[in-house]
Enzyme design. Structure first.
Site, PDB file in Angstrom:
ATOM      1  N   HIS A   1       0.851  -1.203   0.000  1.00 55.67           N
ATOM      2  CA  HIS A   1       0.000   0.000   0.000  1.00 55.67           C
ATOM      3  C   HIS A   1       0.878   1.241   0.000  1.00 55.67           C
ATOM      4  CE1 HIS A   1      -3.465   2.455   2.066  1.00 55.67           C
ATOM      5  NE2 HIS A   1      -2.923   3.093   1.045  1.00 55.67           N
TER       6      HIS A   1
ATOM      7  N   GLU B   1       0.828   7.527  -3.766  1.00 54.76           N
ATOM      8  CA  GLU B   1       1.681   7.406  -2.588  1.00 54.76           C
ATOM      9  C   GLU B   1       2.876   8.342  -2.659  1.00 54.76           C
ATOM     10  OE1 GLU B   1       1.224   5.471   0.319  1.00 54.76           O
ATOM     11  OE2 GLU B   1      -0.783   5.509  -0.544  1.00 54.76           O
TER      12      GLU B   1
ATOM     13  N   HIS C   1       2.973  10.836   0.367  1.00 54.83           N
ATOM     14  CA  HIS C   1       3.988  10.424   1.340  1.00 54.83           C
ATOM     15  C   HIS C   1       5.421  10.539   0.819  1.00 54.83           C
ATOM     16  CE1 HIS C   1       0.846   8.914   3.985  1.00 54.83           C
ATOM     17  NE2 HIS C   1       0.312   8.293   2.955  1.00 54.83           N
TER      18      HIS C   1
END
Length: 212
Positions: A64, A106, A110
């Site tokens: 993930h 992502e 992040h």
């Protein structure tokens, strides 16, 4: 009135500290999140008609993300001078993440906070993913199951004796196993999870859908 002013000042200082902290490379450790693909499909992916959920993919635990984390809380959507990854770079992550779209998402949320270039962040995610042995038993799940959430952690602990129980955690969503999260140092060594990531799902009959 003076007390109220002090409280408001403290809140504002807290927001200021948080804003200053959300800058690339300023974090304490990583959380690597592995999701059970079939459950994600049942909860979200099928409604999106996501290719990750196509029959025959054979996906078990997919990556993930690899999230920069503070001891409490986490940075997100940092501003960075690094260029975004190109489509080809993101597409190369689909084998472990299920799709290129998630890889790019992502990175935006992040990866920009990692202090790394996009290519290095992607390679760091792959290195982290490859550092964990996925227990072979999961590929053999051919029918839907209900199991204690702790069984998932047991299986990973047995296959990865170098990872202590307080360095990983299981999460659930809507009565189903959601993710296995492993806490890692900046050089990708297992470490104890922070206070807000260490809490395990306690369900005794969590759903685990069959591999597709």
């Amino acid at each position: 009135m003076r007390q109220l002013a002090l409280v408001l000042a403290a809140i504002c200082l807290g927001f200021a500290a948080k804003a200053q902290g959300d800058k690339p490379g300023d974090f304490d450790f990583y959380v690597m999140s592995l999701g059970w693909s079939s459950n994600w499909c049942a909860l979200e992916g099928d409604n999106r008609r996501d290719p990750q959920c196509d029959a025959g993919r054979g996906l078990t635990w997919t990556l993930h993300g690899l999230w920069p984390q503070y001891e409490r809380g986490y940075p997100a959507n940092c501003r960075t001078v690094e260029n975004d990854p190109n489509r080809g770079d993101s597409a190369q992550m689909a084998d472990i993440m299920g799709g290129a779209g998630l890889a790019f998402y992502e990175w935006k949320k992040h990866g920009r906070c990692s202090g790394l270039s996009a290519k290095t962040y992607y390679s760091t995610m792959r290195k982290a993913y490859n550092s964990v042995v996925i227990p072979p038993i999961f590929a053999k799940i051919t029918k839907d199951l209900h199991v204690p959430a702790s069984v998932i952690e047991d299986a990973f602990s047995e296959s990865n004796p170098h990872i202590a129980r307080d360095q990983m955690t299981i999460t659930c969503n809507q009565g189903m196993i959601q993710e296995l999260r492993i806490c890692l140092t900046k050089d990708l060594k297992p470490r104890r999870c922070g206070a807000d990531t260490i809490k395990d799902c306690k369900l005794k009959d969590a759903g685990l859908e069959a591999v597709r």
